[in-house]
Design an enzyme around this catalytic site. Structure first.
Site, PDB file in Angstrom:
ATOM      1  N   ARG A  15     -32.904  17.108  19.002  1.00 49.79           N
ATOM      2  CA  ARG A  15     -31.716  17.839  19.475  1.00 49.79           C
ATOM      3  C   ARG A  15     -31.003  18.511  18.294  1.00 49.79           C
ATOM      4  O   ARG A  15     -31.097  19.717  18.118  1.00 49.79           O
ATOM      5  CB  ARG A  15     -30.793  16.860  20.222  1.00 49.79           C
ATOM      6  CG  ARG A  15     -29.702  17.529  21.048  1.00 49.79           C
ATOM      7  CD  ARG A  15     -28.490  17.943  20.244  1.00 49.79           C
ATOM      8  NE  ARG A  15     -27.865  16.846  19.510  1.00 49.79           N
ATOM      9  CZ  ARG A  15     -26.892  17.022  18.617  1.00 49.79           C
ATOM     10  NH1 ARG A  15     -26.443  18.228  18.341  1.00 49.79           N
ATOM     11  NH2 ARG A  15     -26.385  15.991  17.948  1.00 49.79           N
ATOM     12  N   ASP A  16     -30.353  17.727  17.456  1.00 46.90           N
ATOM     13  CA  ASP A  16     -29.594  18.322  16.343  1.00 46.90           C
ATOM     14  C   ASP A  16     -30.545  19.044  15.392  1.00 46.90           C
ATOM     15  O   ASP A  16     -30.220  20.078  14.813  1.00 46.90           O
ATOM     16  CB  ASP A  16     -28.834  17.221  15.591  1.00 46.90           C
ATOM     17  CG  ASP A  16     -27.554  17.717  14.941  1.00 46.90           C
ATOM     18  OD1 ASP A  16     -27.378  18.947  14.865  1.00 46.90           O
ATOM     19  OD2 ASP A  16     -26.742  16.889  14.496  1.00 46.90           O
ATOM     20  N   HIS A 207     -22.672   9.813  11.490  1.00 47.80           N
ATOM     21  CA  HIS A 207     -23.574  10.961  11.679  1.00 47.80           C
ATOM     22  C   HIS A 207     -23.324  11.920  10.504  1.00 47.80           C
ATOM     23  O   HIS A 207     -22.366  12.680  10.520  1.00 47.80           O
ATOM     24  CB  HIS A 207     -23.227  11.593  13.033  1.00 47.80           C
ATOM     25  CG  HIS A 207     -23.967  12.827  13.403  1.00 47.80           C
ATOM     26  ND1 HIS A 207     -24.874  12.861  14.449  1.00 47.80           N
ATOM     27  CD2 HIS A 207     -23.921  14.089  12.934  1.00 47.80           C
ATOM     28  CE1 HIS A 207     -25.356  14.090  14.587  1.00 47.80           C
ATOM     29  NE2 HIS A 207     -24.780  14.864  13.686  1.00 47.80           N
ATOM     30  N   HIS A 209     -24.385  14.937   7.859  1.00 45.84           N
ATOM     31  CA  HIS A 209     -25.218  16.078   7.471  1.00 45.84           C
ATOM     32  C   HIS A 209     -25.231  16.122   5.945  1.00 45.84           C
ATOM     33  O   HIS A 209     -24.286  15.667   5.292  1.00 45.84           O
ATOM     34  CB  HIS A 209     -24.654  17.375   8.077  1.00 45.84           C
ATOM     35  CG  HIS A 209     -24.940  17.494   9.546  1.00 45.84           C
ATOM     36  ND1 HIS A 209     -25.946  18.292  10.050  1.00 45.84           N
ATOM     37  CD2 HIS A 209     -24.381  16.896  10.624  1.00 45.84           C
ATOM     38  CE1 HIS A 209     -25.982  18.189  11.369  1.00 45.84           C
ATOM     39  NE2 HIS A 209     -25.032  17.346  11.756  1.00 45.84           N
ATOM     40  N   CYS A 240     -25.600  22.640  13.001  1.00 43.60           N
ATOM     41  CA  CYS A 240     -24.925  23.025  14.231  1.00 43.60           C
ATOM     42  C   CYS A 240     -24.749  24.538  14.221  1.00 43.60           C
ATOM     43  O   CYS A 240     -24.279  25.104  13.231  1.00 43.60           O
ATOM     44  CB  CYS A 240     -23.568  22.330  14.312  1.00 43.60           C
ATOM     45  SG  CYS A 240     -22.602  22.853  15.737  1.00 43.60           S
ATOM     46  N   ASN A 249     -29.316  17.239   9.127  1.00 39.82           N
ATOM     47  CA  ASN A 249     -28.855  15.843   9.149  1.00 39.82           C
ATOM     48  C   ASN A 249     -29.506  15.109   7.991  1.00 39.82           C
ATOM     49  O   ASN A 249     -30.528  15.547   7.458  1.00 39.82           O
ATOM     50  CB  ASN A 249     -29.319  15.174  10.442  1.00 39.82           C
ATOM     51  CG  ASN A 249     -28.661  15.763  11.657  1.00 39.82           C
ATOM     52  OD1 ASN A 249     -29.076  16.802  12.130  1.00 39.82           O
ATOM     53  ND2 ASN A 249     -27.642  15.109  12.151  1.00 39.82           N
TER      54      ASN A 249
HETATM   55  P1  HMG Z   1     -17.963  28.726  28.432  1.00 43.95           P
HETATM   56  O1  HMG Z   1     -18.574  30.079  28.271  1.00 43.95           O
HETATM   57  O2  HMG Z   1     -16.541  28.541  28.061  1.00 43.95           O
HETATM   58  O3  HMG Z   1     -18.178  28.099  29.887  1.00 43.95           O
HETATM   59  O4  HMG Z   1     -18.858  27.713  27.612  1.00 43.95           O
HETATM   60  P2  HMG Z   1     -18.051  28.605  31.336  1.00 43.95           P
HETATM   61  O5  HMG Z   1     -17.753  27.390  32.149  1.00 43.95           O
HETATM   62  O6  HMG Z   1     -17.096  29.778  31.393  1.00 43.95           O
HETATM   63  O7  HMG Z   1     -19.522  29.112  31.698  1.00 43.95           O
HETATM   64  C1  HMG Z   1     -20.093  30.279  31.146  1.00 43.95           C
HETATM   65  C2  HMG Z   1     -21.559  30.342  31.549  1.00 43.95           C
HETATM   66  O8  HMG Z   1     -22.271  29.200  31.041  1.00 43.95           O
HETATM   67  C3  HMG Z   1     -21.754  30.315  33.065  1.00 43.95           C
HETATM   68  O9  HMG Z   1     -22.932  31.036  33.318  1.00 43.95           O
HETATM   69  C4  HMG Z   1     -22.011  28.859  33.341  1.00 43.95           C
HETATM   70  O10 HMG Z   1     -22.746  28.656  34.516  1.00 43.95           O
HETATM   71  C5  HMG Z   1     -22.831  28.458  32.130  1.00 43.95           C
HETATM   72  P3  HMG Z   1     -22.881  32.590  33.766  1.00 43.95           P
HETATM   73  O11 HMG Z   1     -22.044  32.587  35.002  1.00 43.95           O
HETATM   74  O12 HMG Z   1     -22.233  33.317  32.621  1.00 43.95           O
HETATM   75  O13 HMG Z   1     -24.334  32.933  33.956  1.00 43.95           O
HETATM   76  N1  HMG Z   1     -22.724  27.044  31.808  1.00 43.95           N
HETATM   77  C6  HMG Z   1     -23.788  26.230  31.644  1.00 43.95           C
HETATM   78  N2  HMG Z   1     -25.109  26.461  31.718  1.00 43.95           N
HETATM   79  C7  HMG Z   1     -25.921  25.389  31.503  1.00 43.95           C
HETATM   80  N3  HMG Z   1     -25.476  24.161  31.202  1.00 43.95           N
HETATM   81  C8  HMG Z   1     -24.161  23.910  31.133  1.00 43.95           C
HETATM   82  C9  HMG Z   1     -23.262  24.974  31.358  1.00 43.95           C
HETATM   83  N4  HMG Z   1     -21.921  25.058  31.351  1.00 43.95           N
HETATM   84  C10 HMG Z   1     -21.608  26.342  31.637  1.00 43.95           C
HETATM   85  N5  HMG Z   1     -23.739  22.671  30.819  1.00 43.95           N
HETATM   86  C11 HMG Z   1     -19.803  25.567  27.150  1.00 43.95           C
HETATM   87  C12 HMG Z   1     -18.558  26.345  27.556  1.00 43.95           C
HETATM   88  C13 HMG Z   1     -19.346  24.163  26.786  1.00 43.95           C
HETATM   89  C14 HMG Z   1     -20.760  25.520  28.310  1.00 43.95           C
HETATM   90  C15 HMG Z   1     -20.466  26.268  25.941  1.00 43.95           C
HETATM   91  O14 HMG Z   1     -19.507  26.471  24.968  1.00 43.95           O
HETATM   92  C16 HMG Z   1     -21.592  25.460  25.377  1.00 43.95           C
HETATM   93  O15 HMG Z   1     -22.627  25.312  26.004  1.00 43.95           O
HETATM   94  N6  HMG Z   1     -21.439  24.939  24.146  1.00 43.95           N
HETATM   95  C17 HMG Z   1     -22.444  24.077  23.568  1.00 43.95           C
HETATM   96  C18 HMG Z   1     -22.407  24.138  22.104  1.00 43.95           C
HETATM   97  C19 HMG Z   1     -23.417  23.200  21.515  1.00 43.95           C
HETATM   98  O16 HMG Z   1     -24.344  22.749  22.168  1.00 43.95           O
HETATM   99  N7  HMG Z   1     -23.237  22.909  20.213  1.00 43.95           N
HETATM  100  C20 HMG Z   1     -24.119  22.031  19.497  1.00 43.95           C
HETATM  101  C21 HMG Z   1     -24.002  20.608  19.885  1.00 43.95           C
HETATM  102  S1  HMG Z   1     -22.627  19.764  19.136  1.00 43.95           S
HETATM  103  C22 HMG Z   1     -23.180  19.357  17.554  1.00 43.95           C
HETATM  104  O17 HMG Z   1     -24.215  19.801  17.129  1.00 43.95           O
HETATM  105  C23 HMG Z   1     -22.361  18.414  16.741  1.00 43.95           C
HETATM  106  C24 HMG Z   1     -22.962  16.994  16.656  1.00 43.95           C
HETATM  107  O18 HMG Z   1     -24.281  17.030  16.131  1.00 43.95           O
HETATM  108  C25 HMG Z   1     -22.099  16.110  15.756  1.00 43.95           C
HETATM  109  C26 HMG Z   1     -21.777  16.780  14.419  1.00 43.95           C
HETATM  110  O19 HMG Z   1     -22.694  16.979  13.594  1.00 43.95           O
HETATM  111  O20 HMG Z   1     -20.615  17.116  14.248  1.00 43.95           O
HETATM  112  C27 HMG Z   1     -23.021  16.351  18.040  1.00 43.95           C
HETATM  113 MG    MG Z   2     -24.756  17.075  13.990  1.00 41.87          MG
END
Ligand code: HMG
Ligand code: MG
Length: 302
Positions: A15-16, A207, A209, A240, A249
């Site tokens: 994933r990450d 966690h 990086h 990320c 990571n």
């Molecule tokens: P948004 O644009 O504000 O959401 O995104 P929305 O509710 O307005 O939806 C927009 C579109 O996205 C719509 O589709 C929804 O259906 C779709 P459209 O009508 O435009 O075709 N949608 C989805 N589709 C699939 N799955 C879903 C989903 N939700 C909405 N779950 C949202 C808000 C949260 C969805 C967006 O910002 C997003 O997906 N962000 C994810 C970011 C991400 O994955 N980042 C990396 C992971 S975190 C990380 O790496 C940190 C970590 O490792 C720890 C660290 O190191 O710090 C964990």
């Molecule tokens: Mg991370």
């Protein structure tokens, strides 16, 4: 040194490690990666995320990945979900564990999930409710616990506030993410001590990086303070998409080498992980970032 006898590793490579890859990684490769990580002895392998494919295109195949991996009894394959829509995907894919994620800075929360910290919790409420109904475990993540790429210093008190909220809401464990790898041992210990005043220390995971090369030092420091769960990524892959410049990571190989040297049990086979690191790095066409992976690769070639 006051160190634990045993630690648990959470492998976040699929994933990450992969979420930031620009070129689509074939599902076959993702499935083989996860199956190899399972065979190497991991008990938790984070398998993907049900997030918007517009935001993170690489994770769009998570549903297919979840149906094709060989799920080993006793091994958990969590997926990230930001909201109810993501939770629906996780339920359809018969996931037994999910992870919700928020941040310790408003700027990062907005960049990563397009909402405020409070709004992220509003999105989690139906996720938790569905998780309880379907008997799905929920892990929580807090990002930018040692510094934010947009707003700079992060107050440990905010990290503690957000962590406590996740824990009280029903997360069985809260993983503290130094998303941009800026933490140093004293800073990480102070931050973790602040969190541990508000939730049980044994429910905290770290966690790290490795952007500034501090991960192993940080792990050793917080392990001495009673932390026994560490997120790692095979080959040191990752980053990320919303933390520009952040590198991978901490490498699973590096952490295993450290733990082996200290005689701390973990249940994971270093040689099998190193071979898995070579497999995925070859598939991605790059060298592993992990120093131990590089050293073992050079030894094999000699
Ligand atoms: P948004 O644009 O504000 O959401 O995104 P929305 O509710 O307005 O939806 C927009 C579109 O996205 C719509 O589709 C929804 O259906 C779709 P459209 O009508 O435009 O075709 N949608 C989805 N589709 C699939 N799955 C879903 C989903 N939700 C909405 N779950 C949202 C808000 C949260 C969805 C967006 O910002 C997003 O997906 N962000 C994810 C970011 C991400 O994955 N980042 C990396 C992971 S975190 C990380 O790496 C940190 C970590 O490792 C720890 C660290 O190191 O710090 C964990
Ligand atoms: Mg991370």
């Amino acid at each position: 040194m006051n160190l634990p006898k045993r630690v648990r590793l959470v492998e976040v490579g699929p994933r990450d490690g992969l979420q930031n890859e620009a070129k689509p990684v074939p599902v076959d490769v993702k499935v083989e990666l996860i199956d190899r990580l399972t065979a190497a002895g991991h008990t938790t392998v984070e398998a993907g995320s049900f997030v918007s494919p517009k935001w993170v295109p690489q994770m769009a195949s998570t549903d297919e990945v979840m149906t094709r991996i060989k799920r080993k009894p006793g091994v958990s394959y969590p997926v990230l979900v930001p909201n109810k829509l993501g939770m629906n995907g996780a339920i359809e894919s018969k996931c037994e564990e999910v992870a919700v994620f928020t941040a310790a800075s408003e700027a990062f929360c907005k960049a990563n999930t397009n909402c405020t910290i409070d709004e992220s919790f509003e999105r989690f409420a139906p996720v938790i409710e569905a998780a309880q109904r379907h008997n799905i475990r929920v892990r929580g993540y807090v990002s930018v616990v040692a510094g934010c790429p947009y707003s700079g210093d992060v107050d440990p008190k905010i990290v503690a506030d957000v962590s406590e909220r996740l824990f009280r809401m029903g997360c069985y464990e809260v993983s503290l993410g130094d998303s941009i790898g800026v933490g140093t041992p004293a800073k990480c210990v102070a931050m973790i001590d602040a969190v541990a005043q508000r939730m049980p220390r044994e429910k905290i995971a770290a966690h790290f990086h490795d952007t500034y090369g501090q991960s192993l030092a940080n792990i050793l420091a917080v392990m001495e303070r009673g932390i026994t769960v560490f997120d790692t990524a095979v080959g040191g892959l990752g980053g990320c998409p919303y933390a520009k410049g952040a590198s991978g990571n901490v490498g699973t190989e590096d952490v295993l080498y450290l733990l082996n040297g200290l005689g701390i049990e973990h249940g994971v086979d270093l040689d099998a992980i190193a071979a898995t690191g070579r497999f995925i790095c070859e598939a991605l066409g790059r060298q592993p970032a992990s120093k131990v992976a590089q050293a073992l690769k050079a030894k094999l070639a000699a």
